[in-house]
Design a protein around this motif. Sequence first.
Motif, PDB file in Angstrom:
ATOM      1  N   VAL A 297       0.842  -1.202   0.000  1.00  0.00           N
ATOM      2  CA  VAL A 297       0.000   0.000   0.000  1.00  0.00           C
ATOM      3  C   VAL A 297       0.879   1.255   0.000  1.00  0.00           C
TER       4      VAL A 297
ATOM      5  N   ARG B  11       2.917   1.999  -3.187  1.00  0.00           N
ATOM      6  CA  ARG B  11       2.059   2.513  -4.269  1.00  0.00           C
ATOM      7  C   ARG B  11       1.561   3.922  -3.952  1.00  0.00           C
TER       8      ARG B  11
ATOM      9  N   ILE C 253      -7.860  -5.024  -1.236  1.00  0.00           N
ATOM     10  CA  ILE C 253      -8.052  -4.010  -2.279  1.00  0.00           C
ATOM     11  C   ILE C 253      -6.753  -3.750  -3.048  1.00  0.00           C
ATOM     12  N   CYS C 254      -5.710  -3.431  -2.311  1.00  0.00           N
ATOM     13  CA  CYS C 254      -4.442  -3.108  -2.970  1.00  0.00           C
ATOM     14  C   CYS C 254      -3.658  -4.403  -3.160  1.00  0.00           C
TER      15      CYS C 254
ATOM     16  N   PRO D 185      -5.076  -4.523  -8.506  1.00  0.00           N
ATOM     17  CA  PRO D 185      -5.622  -3.788  -7.355  1.00  0.00           C
ATOM     18  C   PRO D 185      -6.957  -3.143  -7.729  1.00  0.00           C
TER      19      PRO D 185
ATOM     20  N   CYS E 290      -8.595  -0.321  -7.442  1.00  0.00           N
ATOM     21  CA  CYS E 290      -8.409   1.085  -7.073  1.00  0.00           C
ATOM     22  C   CYS E 290      -9.748   1.823  -6.989  1.00  0.00           C
TER      23      CYS E 290
ATOM     24  N   CYS F 226     -10.895   1.782  -3.536  1.00  0.00           N
ATOM     25  CA  CYS F 226      -9.888   2.110  -2.520  1.00  0.00           C
ATOM     26  C   CYS F 226     -10.204   3.449  -1.853  1.00  0.00           C
TER      27      CYS F 226
ATOM     28  N   VAL G 277      -8.264   5.532  -0.433  1.00  0.00           N
ATOM     29  CA  VAL G 277      -7.246   6.573  -0.545  1.00  0.00           C
ATOM     30  C   VAL G 277      -6.835   6.793  -2.002  1.00  0.00           C
ATOM     31  N   SER G 278      -7.690   6.393  -2.925  1.00  0.00           N
ATOM     32  CA  SER G 278      -7.299   6.400  -4.342  1.00  0.00           C
ATOM     33  C   SER G 278      -7.017   7.811  -4.879  1.00  0.00           C
TER      34      SER G 278
ATOM     35  N   CYS H 284      -3.443   8.692  -4.292  1.00  0.00           N
ATOM     36  CA  CYS H 284      -2.442   7.643  -4.531  1.00  0.00           C
ATOM     37  C   CYS H 284      -1.567   7.988  -5.741  1.00  0.00           C
TER      38      CYS H 284
ATOM     39  N   ARG I 185      -1.521   5.427  -8.618  1.00  0.00           N
ATOM     40  CA  ARG I 185      -2.755   5.465  -9.413  1.00  0.00           C
ATOM     41  C   ARG I 185      -2.747   6.675 -10.354  1.00  0.00           C
TER      42      ARG I 185
ATOM     43  N   GLN J 158       0.415   1.384 -11.018  1.00  0.00           N
ATOM     44  CA  GLN J 158       0.281   0.535  -9.827  1.00  0.00           C
ATOM     45  C   GLN J 158       1.118  -0.734  -9.925  1.00  0.00           C
TER      46      GLN J 158
END
Length: 358
Positions: free
Chosen positions: A145, A148, A192-193, A198, A200, A203, A205-206, A209, A212, A217
């Motif tokens: 996590v 990425r 998820i990650c 993944p 995304c 997610c 916190v996408s 990120c 992303r 990724q």
Amino acid sequence: MDKSINFAQQVIQWFQQHGRQDLLWQHDPTPYRVWVSEIMLQQTQVNTVLPYFSRFVKRFPDVGTLAAADIDVVLHYWTGLGYYARGRNLHRAAKMIVQNYDGRFPTNFDTLLSLPGIGRSTAGAILALACNQRHPILDGNVKRVLTRFHAVRGWTGETKVEQHLWTLAERYTPHKNVAQYTQAIMDLGAMICTRRNPRCDECPVSLECAARKQASQHNFPSPKPRKTLPVRTTVFAILENEQGAILLEQRAPSGVWGGLWGFPECTPQDDIRVWINNRLGFSVDAIQYKSLIRHTFSHFHLDIIPVHVCVNSTRNIVHDSNRYCWYTPRENQLLGMAAPVKKLLKEITCLSAETLYG
Ligand code: SF4
């Protein structure tokens, strides 16, 4: 709002809706149960661990029971999980807890770190999950996590990269709800990650990120620099006596499969009939070579040539040694064995002597 608080809050909120909140070790999360689960989860998926954890804590419900158990019995309950040093360290640590801490599981970070098999991330996870103490963790899921999220380049086993990740892990670990956050960040990595594909879009916190944003990724975490693994070859001599029992030998306590029970081994250069006669004192009645098995360790491939041998057991050295035993599956002997040994035993004991002689 502070970016790190935001990160933790988003991860926790996601966890409250979608995280895993019904895992066996989450019921009654004592330091002992969390410790066992964390050790089992190293290099092993949750679904694989669940039945092992259940059987293990049923047989060894507390640190005292584990410390008092014979190592063979402990390894028997570990058989199939792999990385047996984990089981041996668990047992050694339990004995140390009984001897040095009156059997009370330590809840001090440095004390935990001094026990065999417990590194910084595991100590942090035990204390965060069981005691809600604030410690960062950095297991494989969290590393993925964070590499990425920040597009951190370089192999995570490199000291410089790892130190950087610890700094990030420390920054995001909240001061409140540490237990929830710790489970949440692990779940985010596992659910998820994920390593491949993944998710995304789901997610929490996408938006922030970095990987992303760059649509990169899959480039994180950077792979370990490749090196070709060397190949070693060994012969498993699977000796069966007239009663259908199989000869097992206990391996030296350290090294590959240390302390586990396996078949006597010779090299492919040995004449197996002569070797069995000289080393173990049996004469060979019948012999059958089986298909080669490749078992891969982190640092080498082991090519195993299994040879099923029917022996005449009247005069031999095995009677006088604790290192050997005759294994009869029906007698349900509790012995720790490496996975290929267990698999071969299962195959062999289904074969009748007639097939072999035939
Ligand atoms: S957006 Fe994708 S790559 Fe970034 S942390 Fe979330 S799941 Fe991982």
